[in-house]
Design an enzyme around this catalytic site. Structure first.
Site, PDB file in Angstrom:
ATOM      1  N   ILE A   1       0.847  -1.205   0.000  1.00 29.23           N
ATOM      2  CA  ILE A   1       0.000   0.000   0.000  1.00 29.23           C
ATOM      3  C   ILE A   1       0.881   1.254   0.000  1.00 29.23           C
ATOM      4  O   ILE A   1       0.596   2.222  -0.705  1.00 29.23           O
ATOM      5  CB  ILE A   1      -0.948  -0.006   1.227  1.00 29.23           C
ATOM      6  CG1 ILE A   1      -1.997  -1.116   1.089  1.00 29.23           C
ATOM      7  CG2 ILE A   1      -1.641   1.351   1.384  1.00 29.23           C
ATOM      8  CD1 ILE A   1      -2.901  -1.286   2.314  1.00 29.23           C
TER       9      ILE A   1
ATOM     10  N   ALA B   1       3.402   2.605   7.817  1.00 35.94           N
ATOM     11  CA  ALA B   1       4.214   1.460   8.247  1.00 35.94           C
ATOM     12  C   ALA B   1       3.458   0.623   9.267  1.00 35.94           C
ATOM     13  O   ALA B   1       2.884   1.161  10.222  1.00 35.94           O
ATOM     14  CB  ALA B   1       5.524   1.956   8.852  1.00 35.94           C
TER      15      ALA B   1
ATOM     16  N   ILE C   1       3.090  -3.724  10.943  1.00 32.58           N
ATOM     17  CA  ILE C   1       3.418  -5.149  10.897  1.00 32.58           C
ATOM     18  C   ILE C   1       2.274  -5.940  11.524  1.00 32.58           C
ATOM     19  O   ILE C   1       1.439  -5.372  12.242  1.00 32.58           O
ATOM     20  CB  ILE C   1       4.720  -5.467  11.672  1.00 32.58           C
ATOM     21  CG1 ILE C   1       4.587  -5.089  13.171  1.00 32.58           C
ATOM     22  CG2 ILE C   1       5.908  -4.734  11.047  1.00 32.58           C
ATOM     23  CD1 ILE C   1       5.655  -5.705  14.059  1.00 32.58           C
ATOM     24  N   THR C   2       2.248  -7.237  11.258  1.00 32.66           N
ATOM     25  CA  THR C   2       1.345  -8.126  11.990  1.00 32.66           C
ATOM     26  C   THR C   2       2.170  -9.161  12.744  1.00 32.66           C
ATOM     27  O   THR C   2       3.252  -9.544  12.302  1.00 32.66           O
ATOM     28  CB  THR C   2       0.379  -8.902  11.053  1.00 32.66           C
ATOM     29  OG1 THR C   2       1.147  -9.532  10.026  1.00 32.66           O
ATOM     30  CG2 THR C   2      -0.667  -8.009  10.441  1.00 32.66           C
TER      31      THR C   2
ATOM     32  N   TYR D   1      -2.811  -6.183  16.952  1.00 33.96           N
ATOM     33  CA  TYR D   1      -2.996  -5.355  15.751  1.00 33.96           C
ATOM     34  C   TYR D   1      -4.296  -4.543  15.844  1.00 33.96           C
ATOM     35  O   TYR D   1      -4.328  -3.350  15.529  1.00 33.96           O
ATOM     36  CB  TYR D   1      -3.015  -6.282  14.538  1.00 33.96           C
ATOM     37  CG  TYR D   1      -3.056  -5.616  13.181  1.00 33.96           C
ATOM     38  CD1 TYR D   1      -1.876  -5.251  12.537  1.00 33.96           C
ATOM     39  CD2 TYR D   1      -4.263  -5.388  12.519  1.00 33.96           C
ATOM     40  CE1 TYR D   1      -1.906  -4.672  11.278  1.00 33.96           C
ATOM     41  CE2 TYR D   1      -4.302  -4.810  11.264  1.00 33.96           C
ATOM     42  CZ  TYR D   1      -3.118  -4.453  10.647  1.00 33.96           C
ATOM     43  OH  TYR D   1      -3.153  -3.877   9.397  1.00 33.96           O
TER      44      TYR D   1
ATOM     45  N   PRO E   1      -8.377   0.600   5.661  1.00 37.71           N
ATOM     46  CA  PRO E   1      -8.479  -0.367   4.559  1.00 37.71           C
ATOM     47  C   PRO E   1      -9.090  -1.680   5.047  1.00 37.71           C
ATOM     48  O   PRO E   1      -8.914  -2.066   6.208  1.00 37.71           O
ATOM     49  CB  PRO E   1      -7.026  -0.608   4.137  1.00 37.71           C
ATOM     50  CG  PRO E   1      -6.223   0.469   4.783  1.00 37.71           C
ATOM     51  CD  PRO E   1      -6.978   0.851   6.020  1.00 37.71           C
TER      52      PRO E   1
ATOM     53  N   ILE F   1      -6.610  -5.990   1.519  1.00 40.73           N
ATOM     54  CA  ILE F   1      -6.010  -5.495   0.275  1.00 40.73           C
ATOM     55  C   ILE F   1      -4.989  -6.525  -0.202  1.00 40.73           C
ATOM     56  O   ILE F   1      -4.336  -7.185   0.610  1.00 40.73           O
ATOM     57  CB  ILE F   1      -5.322  -4.118   0.512  1.00 40.73           C
ATOM     58  CG1 ILE F   1      -6.272  -3.135   1.230  1.00 40.73           C
ATOM     59  CG2 ILE F   1      -4.808  -3.524  -0.785  1.00 40.73           C
ATOM     60  CD1 ILE F   1      -7.566  -2.805   0.501  1.00 40.73           C
TER      61      ILE F   1
HETATM   62  N1  CAA Z   1     -14.121 -16.815  15.140  1.00 39.21           N
HETATM   63  C1  CAA Z   1     -14.310 -17.796  16.059  1.00 39.21           C
HETATM   64  N2  CAA Z   1     -13.523 -18.862  16.170  1.00 39.21           N
HETATM   65  C2  CAA Z   1     -12.496 -18.954  15.322  1.00 39.21           C
HETATM   66  C3  CAA Z   1     -12.230 -17.984  14.346  1.00 39.21           C
HETATM   67  C4  CAA Z   1     -13.091 -16.888  14.270  1.00 39.21           C
HETATM   68  N3  CAA Z   1     -12.926 -15.923  13.366  1.00 39.21           N
HETATM   69  N4  CAA Z   1     -11.152 -18.363  13.654  1.00 39.21           N
HETATM   70  C5  CAA Z   1     -10.723 -19.535  14.189  1.00 39.21           C
HETATM   71  N5  CAA Z   1     -11.557 -19.890  15.185  1.00 39.21           N
HETATM   72  C6  CAA Z   1     -11.467 -21.079  16.021  1.00 39.21           C
HETATM   73  C7  CAA Z   1     -11.166 -22.304  15.165  1.00 39.21           C
HETATM   74  O1  CAA Z   1     -12.359 -22.820  14.647  1.00 39.21           O
HETATM   75  C8  CAA Z   1     -10.479 -23.212  16.130  1.00 39.21           C
HETATM   76  O2  CAA Z   1     -11.445 -23.812  16.958  1.00 39.21           O
HETATM   77  P1  CAA Z   1     -11.302 -25.366  17.348  1.00 39.21           P
HETATM   78  O3  CAA Z   1      -9.962 -25.467  18.027  1.00 39.21           O
HETATM   79  O4  CAA Z   1     -12.477 -25.596  18.225  1.00 39.21           O
HETATM   80  O5  CAA Z   1     -11.335 -26.100  16.045  1.00 39.21           O
HETATM   81  C9  CAA Z   1      -9.700 -22.265  17.029  1.00 39.21           C
HETATM   82  O6  CAA Z   1     -10.339 -20.987  16.882  1.00 39.21           O
HETATM   83  C10 CAA Z   1      -8.240 -22.127  16.609  1.00 39.21           C
HETATM   84  O7  CAA Z   1      -8.207 -21.660  15.248  1.00 39.21           O
HETATM   85  P2  CAA Z   1      -6.934 -21.765  14.369  1.00 39.21           P
HETATM   86  O8  CAA Z   1      -6.646 -23.235  14.111  1.00 39.21           O
HETATM   87  O9  CAA Z   1      -7.080 -20.891  13.185  1.00 39.21           O
HETATM   88  O10 CAA Z   1      -5.836 -21.214  15.377  1.00 39.21           O
HETATM   89  P3  CAA Z   1      -4.339 -20.943  15.090  1.00 39.21           P
HETATM   90  O11 CAA Z   1      -3.743 -20.635  16.423  1.00 39.21           O
HETATM   91  O12 CAA Z   1      -3.704 -22.006  14.272  1.00 39.21           O
HETATM   92  O13 CAA Z   1      -4.335 -19.652  14.183  1.00 39.21           O
HETATM   93  C11 CAA Z   1      -4.607 -17.392  13.641  1.00 39.21           C
HETATM   94  C12 CAA Z   1      -4.877 -18.478  14.666  1.00 39.21           C
HETATM   95  C13 CAA Z   1      -3.105 -17.221  13.457  1.00 39.21           C
HETATM   96  C14 CAA Z   1      -5.158 -16.132  14.236  1.00 39.21           C
HETATM   97  C15 CAA Z   1      -5.239 -17.714  12.287  1.00 39.21           C
HETATM   98  O14 CAA Z   1      -6.592 -18.034  12.487  1.00 39.21           O
HETATM   99  C16 CAA Z   1      -5.141 -16.539  11.345  1.00 39.21           C
HETATM  100  O15 CAA Z   1      -4.110 -16.303  10.728  1.00 39.21           O
HETATM  101  N6  CAA Z   1      -6.233 -15.758  11.205  1.00 39.21           N
HETATM  102  C17 CAA Z   1      -6.259 -14.600  10.324  1.00 39.21           C
HETATM  103  C18 CAA Z   1      -6.046 -13.348  11.102  1.00 39.21           C
HETATM  104  C19 CAA Z   1      -6.192 -12.195  10.155  1.00 39.21           C
HETATM  105  O16 CAA Z   1      -7.224 -11.984   9.527  1.00 39.21           O
HETATM  106  N7  CAA Z   1      -5.147 -11.407  10.028  1.00 39.21           N
HETATM  107  C20 CAA Z   1      -5.200 -10.305   9.135  1.00 39.21           C
HETATM  108  C21 CAA Z   1      -3.853 -10.107   8.551  1.00 39.21           C
HETATM  109  S1  CAA Z   1      -3.904  -8.874   7.262  1.00 39.21           S
HETATM  110  C22 CAA Z   1      -4.152  -7.455   8.053  1.00 39.21           C
HETATM  111  O17 CAA Z   1      -4.157  -7.370   9.245  1.00 39.21           O
HETATM  112  C23 CAA Z   1      -4.337  -6.253   7.183  1.00 39.21           C
HETATM  113  C24 CAA Z   1      -5.550  -5.528   7.542  1.00 39.21           C
HETATM  114  O18 CAA Z   1      -5.461  -4.452   8.115  1.00 39.21           O
HETATM  115  C25 CAA Z   1      -6.855  -6.063   7.150  1.00 39.21           C
END
Ligand code: CAA
Length: 240
Positions: A14, A83, A85-86, A147, A177, A180
């Site tokens: 971005i 700037a 990070i996640t 974050y 945002p 993206i």
């Molecule tokens: N709501 C409710 N429960 C959830 C859930 C949600 N959204 N997501 C996962 N769970 C539950 C799962 O179903 C699982 O339950 P069970 O153990 O009962 O099966 C439990 O939580 C653990 O889930 P994960 O296996 O996914 O857990 P993990 O520790 O391996 O990973 C995580 C967790 C790293 C957060 C992973 O889910 C992830 O990467 N999520 C995405 C986070 C995200 O959207 N980041 C955005 C990055 S981009 C950004 O930030 C830019 C921006 O500004 C938009």
């Protein structure tokens, strides 16, 4: 020479799109970056935009970096705090370092940049500060207490500083945002990202250029009456 704009985290994603758009708008743009020297060299080769390396989470380094830009390029009139990070993970798995680094860089970086550049803007009676927040600072996101807190903090920071800047013709706004198409979003596991995209009414990830166009407007003379606002650019994923 156009007004000088600094974009933090400006060499990729971005930030890069913002640099290119502000350059096209006639600003003299410089890009700050913290780590990836190779990406920075490539960026300068391709755009002709100068880069300055420092960690925006480091208060003294930011003071020194901004002073260097002012001395070498000119007084800074526009700051885009991009700037970020996640360090995603559920609270149960998140260490204090994961919390602290995200707060230090994403939120602390905004404070450090404003401390370095706001006084000059005040003196000259004009300025633009645009802070890149996030949909996840507005709505929260599973696995992102760090974050989401930092980005939510950016939205509060924006509204407070907007009140302080208004009488000096310094506007302070945020863009929130959605998801993206950048390296940061590409790092989200495929199966998680698929579920997220399924919830975006527009049906796709956003493009970096779509955020840059919002920044361009907020930095323009036309946006002089817009301050303390948050522009959500998220394909309808969260209506706030
Ligand atoms: N709501 C409710 N429960 C959830 C859930 C949600 N959204 N997501 C996962 N769970 C539950 C799962 O179903 C699982 O339950 P069970 O153990 O009962 O099966 C439990 O939580 C653990 O889930 P994960 O296996 O996914 O857990 P993990 O520790 O391996 O990973 C995580 C967790 C790293 C957060 C992973 O889910 C992830 O990467 N999520 C995405 C986070 C995200 O959207 N980041 C955005 C990055 S981009 C950004 O930030 C830019 C921006 O500004 C938009």
């Amino acid at each position: 020479m156009g007004k000088v704009a600094i974009v933090t985290g400006g060499t990729r994603g971005i930030g890069r799109a913002i640099c290119e758009k502000l350059q096209a708008d006639g600003f003299t743009v410089v890009a700050n970056y913290a780590g990836n020297d190779e990406a920075a060299r490539k960026f300068t080769d391709e755009t002709g935009i100068a880069t300055y390396k420092w960690d925006v989470g480091d208060h003294e380094a930011t003071q020194a970096g901004c002073a260097k830009v002012a001395a070498e390029v000119g007084p800074v009139d526009v700051v885009v705090n991009n700037a970020g990070i996640t360090r995603d993970g559920t609270l149960m798995r998140m260490g204090f370092d994961d919390w602290n680094e995200v707060m230090r860089i994403n939120l602390g970086g905004c404070f450090n940049m404003a401390k370095a550049c706001f006084p000059g803007m005040k003196e000259r009676g004009w300025g633009r500060i645009v802070n890149i927040g996030s949909i996840n600072g507005q709505a929260g996101q599973y696995g992102q207490v760090n974050y989401a807190a930092a980005k939510s903090g950016i939205h509060g920071f924006t509204k407070a500083l907007a009140q302080e800047g208004a009488r000096f013709k310094i506007t302070v706004n945020a863009i929130a945002p959605g998801y993206i198409d950048t390296d940061m979003v590409a790092a989200v596991p495929d199966e998680v990202l698929e579920k997220i995209v399924a919830k975006i009414p527009v049906g796709r990830l956003g493009k970096a250029e779509e955020i840059a166009r919002g920044v361009s407007f907020l930095c323009s003379e036309d946006a002089a009456f817009v301050t303390g606002s948050t522009m959500s650019i998220n394909g309808g994923q969260h209506m706030y």
